[in-house]
Design a protein around this motif. Sequence first.
Motif, short mmCIF file in Angstrom:
data_model
loop_
_atom_site.label_atom_id
_atom_site.label_comp_id
_atom_site.label_asym_id
_atom_site.label_seq_id
_atom_site.Cartn_x
_atom_site.Cartn_y
_atom_site.Cartn_z
N GLN A 38 0.83 -1.20 0.00
CA GLN A 38 0.00 0.00 0.00
C GLN A 38 0.87 1.26 0.00
N VAL A 39 1.93 1.25 0.79
CA VAL A 39 2.84 2.40 0.84
C VAL A 39 3.50 2.60 -0.52
N LEU A 40 3.98 1.53 -1.13
CA LEU A 40 4.62 1.63 -2.43
C LEU A 40 3.65 2.10 -3.51
N THR A 41 2.42 1.62 -3.46
CA THR A 41 1.42 2.02 -4.44
C THR A 41 1.10 3.51 -4.31
N ARG A 42 0.96 3.98 -3.08
CA ARG A 42 0.70 5.41 -2.87
C ARG A 42 1.87 6.26 -3.36
N HIS A 43 3.08 5.80 -3.07
CA HIS A 43 4.27 6.55 -3.51
C HIS A 43 4.34 6.60 -5.03
N ARG A 44 4.04 5.48 -5.68
CA ARG A 44 4.06 5.44 -7.15
C ARG A 44 3.01 6.39 -7.73
N ARG A 45 1.83 6.42 -7.13
CA ARG A 45 0.77 7.32 -7.60
C ARG A 45 1.20 8.77 -7.44
N GLN A 46 1.85 9.10 -6.32
CA GLN A 46 2.32 10.46 -6.10
C GLN A 46 3.39 10.84 -7.13
N LEU A 47 4.31 9.92 -7.41
CA LEU A 47 5.34 10.20 -8.40
C LEU A 47 4.74 10.38 -9.79
N SER A 48 3.77 9.55 -10.12
CA SER A 48 3.12 9.67 -11.42
C SER A 48 2.42 11.02 -11.54
N HIS A 49 1.76 11.45 -10.49
CA HIS A 49 1.10 12.75 -10.49
C HIS A 49 2.13 13.87 -10.63
N LEU A 50 3.25 13.76 -9.94
CA LEU A 50 4.29 14.77 -10.01
C LEU A 50 4.88 14.85 -11.42
N ILE A 51 5.11 13.70 -12.05
CA ILE A 51 5.63 13.69 -13.41
C ILE A 51 4.65 14.36 -14.36
N THR A 52 3.37 14.09 -14.20
CA THR A 52 2.36 14.71 -15.05
C THR A 52 2.36 16.22 -14.87
N GLN A 53 2.44 16.68 -13.63
CA GLN A 53 2.48 18.12 -13.37
C GLN A 53 3.71 18.77 -14.02
N GLU A 54 4.85 18.10 -13.93
CA GLU A 54 6.07 18.64 -14.54
C GLU A 54 5.96 18.69 -16.06
N LYS A 55 5.38 17.66 -16.67
CA LYS A 55 5.21 17.66 -18.12
C LYS A 55 4.32 18.82 -18.55
N ILE A 56 3.22 19.03 -17.83
CA ILE A 56 2.31 20.12 -18.17
C ILE A 56 3.01 21.46 -18.00
N ALA A 57 3.76 21.61 -16.91
CA ALA A 57 4.46 22.88 -16.67
C ALA A 57 5.49 23.15 -17.76
N ARG A 58 6.22 22.14 -18.16
CA ARG A 58 7.23 22.34 -19.21
C ARG A 58 6.57 22.60 -20.56
N TRP A 59 5.46 21.95 -20.85
CA TRP A 59 4.75 22.17 -22.09
C TRP A 59 4.23 23.61 -22.16
N CYS A 60 3.66 24.08 -21.05
CA CYS A 60 3.16 25.46 -21.02
C CYS A 60 4.30 26.45 -21.12
N ASN A 61 5.43 26.12 -20.54
CA ASN A 61 6.59 27.01 -20.54
C ASN A 61 7.13 27.20 -21.95
N CYS A 62 6.93 26.24 -22.84
CA CYS A 62 7.41 26.36 -24.22
C CYS A 62 6.73 27.51 -24.92
N PHE A 63 5.50 27.78 -24.58
CA PHE A 63 4.74 28.80 -25.27
C PHE A 63 4.75 30.13 -24.52
N VAL A 64 4.84 30.09 -23.21
CA VAL A 64 4.80 31.32 -22.42
C VAL A 64 6.12 32.07 -22.53
N SER A 65 7.23 31.35 -22.57
CA SER A 65 8.53 32.01 -22.56
C SER A 65 8.86 32.65 -23.90
N GLY A 66 8.03 32.45 -24.90
CA GLY A 66 8.28 33.06 -26.20
C GLY A 66 9.18 32.23 -27.08
#
Length: 82
Positions: A38-66
Motif C-alpha cells: 500500500q505504501v509503495l502504491t501510494r508513492h508510485r501514484r504520487q510520483l506519477s502525479h508529479l511527473i504529469t504536473q512537470e510535463k504540463i508545466a514544461r509544455w506550457c513554458n514552451c509557449f509562455v517564454s516566447g
Amino acid sequence: MWIGAKTDRADAALIADVMRFGRVTPWTPPDPRYAALQVLTRHRRQLSHLITQEKIARWCNCFVSGGSMPIRRSRFSRTSLG
C-alpha cells in the motif's frame, strides 16, 4: 434511509433499523502483509502525479517564454516519412 432533522432520536432509530435488518457487514482489519504494498502504491501514484504536473508545466513554458517548441526527432522518423 431516514430523511428528516438530524437528532439523537433519529440517529438511534437509524442505527437500530440497520442493526435489526443486518445491513452491516463486520469490518476486518487489512492483512499487515499488504501495508508495504500500500505504501509503495501510494508513492508510485504520487510520483506519477508529479511527473504529469512537470510535463504540463514544461509544455506550457514552451509557449509562455516566447521560445519555440523543441523538436524531437525519433530514430524512426526517416523511415516513417517514406
